[in-house]
Design an enzyme around this catalytic site. Structure first.
Site, short mmCIF file in Angstrom:
data_model
loop_
_atom_site.label_atom_id
_atom_site.label_comp_id
_atom_site.label_asym_id
_atom_site.label_seq_id
_atom_site.Cartn_x
_atom_site.Cartn_y
_atom_site.Cartn_z
N ASN A 293 0.68 -1.38 0.03
CA ASN A 293 0.00 0.11 0.02
C ASN A 293 0.62 1.10 -0.16
OD1 ASN A 293 -2.52 -1.35 0.18
ND2 ASN A 293 -2.05 -1.96 2.35
N ASN A 294 2.23 1.03 -0.24
CA ASN A 294 3.16 1.98 -0.07
C ASN A 294 3.32 2.86 -1.40
OD1 ASN A 294 5.49 3.81 0.09
ND2 ASN A 294 6.10 2.69 2.01
N LYS B 118 7.01 3.21 -2.62
CA LYS B 118 7.60 1.96 -3.26
C LYS B 118 7.15 1.69 -4.46
CE LYS B 118 8.18 -0.43 1.34
NZ LYS B 118 7.87 -1.70 1.92
N ASP C 232 9.83 -6.26 1.88
CA ASP C 232 9.90 -5.98 3.12
C ASP C 232 11.35 -5.41 3.41
OD1 ASP C 232 8.47 -5.45 5.53
OD2 ASP C 232 9.49 -6.91 6.42
N THR C 233 11.46 -4.27 3.89
CA THR C 233 12.75 -3.37 4.19
C THR C 233 12.88 -3.02 5.36
OG1 THR C 233 12.44 -2.62 1.97
CG2 THR C 233 14.15 -1.32 3.46
N GLY D 105 10.27 7.59 4.48
CA GLY D 105 10.85 6.73 5.54
C GLY D 105 11.93 7.31 6.20
N TYR D 106 13.02 6.67 6.35
CA TYR D 106 14.34 7.09 6.90
C TYR D 106 15.06 8.19 5.93
CZ TYR D 106 13.25 4.01 10.74
OH TYR D 106 12.54 3.39 11.85
N ASP D 107 14.84 8.26 4.49
CA ASP D 107 15.68 8.81 3.69
C ASP D 107 16.20 10.16 4.07
OD1 ASP D 107 14.90 6.80 1.43
OD2 ASP D 107 13.78 7.77 0.56
N HIS E 289 19.02 -0.32 -2.05
CA HIS E 289 18.56 -1.69 -1.74
C HIS E 289 17.39 -2.10 -2.42
CE1 HIS E 289 17.00 1.69 0.32
NE2 HIS E 289 15.95 1.15 0.73
P1 IMP Z 1 8.36 -1.61 5.21
O1 IMP Z 1 9.08 -2.35 4.44
O2 IMP Z 1 7.09 -1.00 4.49
O3 IMP Z 1 7.71 -2.40 6.45
O4 IMP Z 1 9.27 -0.73 5.69
C1 IMP Z 1 9.89 -0.44 6.74
C2 IMP Z 1 10.14 0.88 7.27
O5 IMP Z 1 11.53 1.28 6.67
C3 IMP Z 1 9.30 2.12 6.87
O6 IMP Z 1 9.21 3.13 7.99
C4 IMP Z 1 9.36 2.79 5.92
O7 IMP Z 1 9.23 4.09 5.81
C5 IMP Z 1 11.19 2.39 5.96
N1 IMP Z 1 11.53 2.11 4.71
C6 IMP Z 1 11.37 1.28 3.76
N2 IMP Z 1 12.17 1.48 2.37
C7 IMP Z 1 12.53 2.76 2.64
C8 IMP Z 1 13.61 3.51 1.92
O8 IMP Z 1 13.98 3.02 0.70
N3 IMP Z 1 14.11 4.58 2.45
C9 IMP Z 1 13.85 4.92 3.68
N4 IMP Z 1 13.02 4.48 4.42
C10 IMP Z 1 12.71 3.15 3.99
#
Ligand code: IMP
Length: 197
Positions: free
Chosen positions: A8-9, A12, A68-69, A149-151, A176
């Site tokens: 839902n992101n 991404k 998943d990241t 996110g953490y960008d 990544h």
């Molecule tokens: P998830 O994969 O959506 O569970 O992401 C886990 C967390 O890492 C979330 O807070 C995302 O905003 C952050 N995140 C995932 N991908 C990135 C990225 O490419 N850059 C910065 N933050 C990220």
């Protein structure tokens, strides 16, 4: 080939669509008419990625993938890791997550970290995983207004800018997600030339 991308992101989706070219296309959960918040109950990125793709495969019966990241920081013993989305609480607010990381990293000299993305593909009922890692460093304060996110606090090795100061094409040169996706694309191109096993 069309795959359902189990997320839902929208950020991404944008990053992944910008790399796909003509080889295959994706439809998002929204475009597939699916409105669920897929759970991430496990303690590894691998298991959570598999959970997401499996749930969507069971719902749609269509070839699909999820990812998943996590941000893994050396000085925090790999945290926030699999908890990256919820590091500052269940509201999953990026700004609060960053505030917590900056607080925990206050005064810390070792600022090495990496993002790790695990893609889980389900193709004709079988699961395959692809991993991409982006090493870099954690800044002492936020920089830039792009990305998500953490960008704003992450500078990849080899770059002078934070991810949040880059447009998507530039982020894709390091990221990544782009590295994991490149493996997925290579795999799908090969799979398209082979008969189904
Ligand atoms: P998830 O994969 O959506 O569970 O992401 C886990 C967390 O890492 C979330 O807070 C995302 O905003 C952050 N995140 C995932 N991908 C990135 C990225 O490419 N850059 C910065 N933050 C990220």
């Amino acid at each position: 080939m069309t795959l359902v991308f189990a997320t839902n992101n929208e950020n991404k989706v944008k990053e992944i669509r910008s790399m796909l070219g003509d080889h295959f296309s994706i439809i998002t959960l929204k475009e597939a008419g699916i409105d669920i918040d897929i759970p991430e109950p496990h303690d590894t990125l691998e298991d959570n990625a598999r959970e997401k793709s499996s749930v969507i495969y069971e719902m749609t019966g269509k070839n699909c993938f999820s990812e998943d990241t996590g941000l893994e920081i050396d000085a925090l013993n790999g945290a926030p890791g699999v908890l990256s989305a919820r590091y500052a609480g269940e509201q999953k607010l990026a700004d609060d997550n960053i505030t917590r990381v900056l607080h925990e990293m206050d005064g810390q000299e070792n600022r090495q970290a990496h993002f790790r993305t695990v893609i889980s593909l389900i193709l004709n009922g079988k699961e395959y995983q692809f991993t991409g890692v982006c090493p870099g460093t954690i800044l002492t304060e936020r920089r830039g207004g792009k990305g998500f996110g953490y960008d704003p606090i992450f500078v990849p090795i080899g770059a002078k800018k934070a991810f949040a100061e880059m447009d998507i094409a530039e982020k894709n040169q390091y990221s990544h997600r782009a590295k994991a996706l490149q493996q997925l694309i290579t795999f799908l191109k090969e799979a398209a030339t082979k008969p189904l096993s």
